[in-house]
Each structure stands twice: as C-alpha cells, then as structure tokens.
Design a protein around this motif. Structure first.
Motif, PDB file in Angstrom:
ATOM      1  N   GLN A 151       0.812  -1.207   0.000  1.00 58.23           N
ATOM      2  CA  GLN A 151       0.000   0.000   0.000  1.00 58.23           C
ATOM      3  C   GLN A 151       0.852   1.266   0.000  1.00 58.23           C
ATOM      4  O   GLN A 151       0.461   2.272  -0.597  1.00 58.23           O
ATOM      5  CB  GLN A 151      -0.967  -0.018   1.180  1.00 58.23           C
ATOM      6  CG  GLN A 151      -1.925  -1.201   1.130  1.00 58.23           C
ATOM      7  CD  GLN A 151      -3.234  -0.960   1.863  1.00 58.23           C
ATOM      8  OE1 GLN A 151      -3.576   0.151   2.223  1.00 58.23           O
ATOM      9  NE2 GLN A 151      -3.994  -2.026   2.052  1.00 58.23           N
ATOM     10  N   ASP A 152       2.005   1.242   0.636  1.00 58.10           N
ATOM     11  CA  ASP A 152       2.903   2.397   0.576  1.00 58.10           C
ATOM     12  C   ASP A 152       3.326   2.668  -0.862  1.00 58.10           C
ATOM     13  O   ASP A 152       3.306   3.815  -1.326  1.00 58.10           O
ATOM     14  CB  ASP A 152       4.143   2.160   1.447  1.00 58.10           C
ATOM     15  CG  ASP A 152       3.869   2.412   2.925  1.00 58.10           C
ATOM     16  OD1 ASP A 152       3.321   3.482   3.254  1.00 58.10           O
ATOM     17  OD2 ASP A 152       4.189   1.542   3.745  1.00 58.10           O
ATOM     18  N   GLN A 182       2.412   5.884  -3.298  1.00 55.47           N
ATOM     19  CA  GLN A 182       3.518   6.635  -3.877  1.00 55.47           C
ATOM     20  C   GLN A 182       3.447   6.642  -5.399  1.00 55.47           C
ATOM     21  O   GLN A 182       3.752   7.642  -6.047  1.00 55.47           O
ATOM     22  CB  GLN A 182       4.849   6.014  -3.432  1.00 55.47           C
ATOM     23  CG  GLN A 182       6.078   6.756  -3.944  1.00 55.47           C
ATOM     24  CD  GLN A 182       7.370   6.113  -3.455  1.00 55.47           C
ATOM     25  OE1 GLN A 182       7.391   5.395  -2.463  1.00 55.47           O
ATOM     26  NE2 GLN A 182       8.458   6.372  -4.154  1.00 55.47           N
ATOM     27  N   SER A 214      -1.179   4.585   3.715  1.00 53.54           N
ATOM     28  CA  SER A 214       0.278   4.693   3.660  1.00 53.54           C
ATOM     29  C   SER A 214       0.825   5.060   5.034  1.00 53.54           C
ATOM     30  O   SER A 214       0.221   5.841   5.774  1.00 53.54           O
ATOM     31  CB  SER A 214       0.695   5.764   2.644  1.00 53.54           C
ATOM     32  OG  SER A 214       2.090   5.993   2.691  1.00 53.54           O
TER      33      SER A 214
END
Length: 319
Positions: A215-216, A220, A234
């Motif tokens: 998910q980060d 991004q 995030s």
C-alpha cells in the motif's frame, strides 16, 4: 482504421494467422473502450482507441501513453500511465485489487512461484478467515471474481461511469455477449497481464506461493485519488535504499539463494534510483552491503552487477 484488427495489421505486423485475422489482433483487442451497438453498451478495453464514424483512431489516453513511451521506453512513466488506466478502466482488475487491498489479504497460488500451479484453485485469503477463488469458473461453493464484480458492479466500472452514454445511470450490471453471466474463460491470463504491470511497478509484491499489495508503494505510485478510492493506507515513511534492497532481495531470492542482479537493478530503478549499481557499490564500500557470492548466469539474466558477467547472480547480505 476501419477496425482494431486493421489497426494491428498496419501498426504491428502484416503476418496473418488466417485469411481474416492479423497476428497482432490480441494486442489490439483490448485497445478500444466503451461502444454502443444498437441498444447495448459493450466495454471492450481500456480506451486507447476511440470509435468514430470511419472506424478507430487513437484516443487522448492512447496518445498520452504513446508519447510517454517514445520519450523514455526504458523508463517507468509510461508503465505508470498504463497501470493507472488498468486501475481506473478495467473492471476485473479493479475488483481484484480492491479485494487484496483489504488488510492482510493475500493471493495464494498452488505452486511456490508467481502465477504457478492450478490457477482455478488459487485463493485470496482474508484476515477474518474467509476465502475467494478469483479464477474459478464456478462461484460455488466459494465466491469467484465474477461474483465479486457483480457485488461491486457500479464501482468496478470506474472512469467509464462518466461516459456520455451513462450520464443518467446510477447502477449497472455486467453480462456476457451470448449469456447472462460474462465469461470466466482464460480470466487468469487476462488478469495476469494487469498484475505483471503492477508487479513491475513494485505495487504488487510476490514471494514463493503468494503475492500482496504494497500500500505504501501504491500510494507513492498512483497518488491519493486512487488511494482514497481503493482504501490504501500509507505509513508516510519513505523507504531508504537499504530498506528497498532488503525487500527486493527477499522477493527475488531464488531457491539457490542467489538473486539475479539485473532484476534487482530494475526494481531499484522503479523506485527512483537512477544508478543502482553505483548506490550498491557505495553501500558495499561502507560495509552496509556484503556481496557474499557471485556466479555466471545465462543470457536471459542480463547484465551482471557492475557490468561484470561473473556477477549475473549474486548473494548479498545487508548489515
């Protein structure tokens, strides 16, 4: 062009598979978008081609993707554009990503490899113990991707909800060309194409018999608009080169313990490191990365670390 097949003949290849179809027909099959045929709306693809009176022409999205690719074919910008189109315009891909965006959800295969084994028996396992078999032809006794699309049909339609032919609509359902239920034939092959794009971007991570959404990386890569739509959370922490190497080394490690250097290089470039070899050399000189073993690979393994063919395969330790 009169048809998408003609588009493929002119722009991809003139080799024929039979008297009617170009060899590149499968390449162009998903390039048109939503079209009206008499009283029916047909969604054919992600809309790289627009239907006009004389046939087909490149759409705005198609031109944007083409420009990005010509500008930097080895870069990631055009891949991000393609990934964004898939996540906003391909209902089956949208639904699968929505499912594995749930906390701790993972897609499991029946063999210890990416997209391996019997795909009809691949499962999405959820944290509450529930399962979904996305590529199974039948949705009984466990739900498959078709039942998930049916439950989220209006959401799954994505950007197509703004299409002029749907201006008065508030809901929809997906049906097949000949039957009430849309086909699940070769669904795993179709979805794999989308997943390969997201894997290349680092949004999907894979290890042994499972894969999951980072998910980060998703936030991004695609930003907050899609994050809000899919429910991505995030941590807000930007990973260091060392942390990325730890993650990718874990993802890419072969059964022998070696990593293909070119694959590690590609993954790091996707995260914005322009010269991964130089960065690895810096960490190595600082004693923070140790190259414990190297070996020759094969031509498919690409350029070795530091352009050294004896370092196509590497074993490294991050201290």
């Amino acid at each position: 062009m009169p048809s998408s097949t003609d588009f493929g003949r002119v722009h991809f290849t003139d080799r024929m598979t039979d008297d009617r179809h170009a060899a590149a027909e499968k390449i162009t099959r998903n390039m048109p978008g939503m079209e009206r045929r008499k009283e029916r709306l047909i969604l054919r693809g992600i809309g790289l081609l627009d239907r006009v009176d004389t046939g087909y022409r490149l759409s705005k999205a198609g031109k944007e993707l083409g420009t990005a690719y010509r500008s930097a074919p080895d870069g990631t910008e055009w891949v991000k554009i393609l990934g964004h189109l898939l996540l906003t315009r391909e209902p089956r891909t949208r639904t699968l990503i929505k499912l594995i965006s749930e906390p701790n959800a993972e897609l499991y295969f029946t063999d210890d490899e990416w997209w391996g084994g019997s795909l009809q028996r691949a499962t999405i396992n959820f944290s509450d113990g529930k399962q979904l078999v996305p590529f199974a032809k039948s949705e009984h006794p466990i739900p498959n991707l078709r039942s998930a699309v049916r439950e989220n049909s209006w959401w799954a339609l994505g950007e197509w909800r703004d299409h002029e032919d749907l201006s008065a609509a508030t809901d929809c359902r997906f049906v097949g060309q000949l039957k009430e239920d849309f086909s699940m034939h070769d669904i795993s092959l179709a979805i794999r194409s989308s997943m390969e794009v997201l894997l290349h971007l680092g949004v999907i991570r894979s290890q042994a018999d499972r894969c999951w959404l980072d998910q980060d990386a998703a936030v991004q890569t695609f930003g907050m608009t899609l994050a809000n739509e899919f429910g991505w959370q995030s941590t807000g922490k930007k990973k260091s080169l060392r942390e990325w190497i730890i993650q990718f080394a874990d993802d890419l490690r072969l059964d022998t313990g070696f990593i293909v250097a070119s694959e590690l290089r590609d993954r790091l470039r996707q995260q914005g490191f322009d010269n991964p070899d130089r960065e690895i050399a810096r960490l190595e000189s600082e004693g923070r990365v140790v190259i414990e073993a190297t070996d020759y690979g094969q031509s498919r393994h690409g350029v070795g670390l530091y352009d050294d063919p004896s370092k196509q395969l590497i074993k490294l330790r991050v201290s």
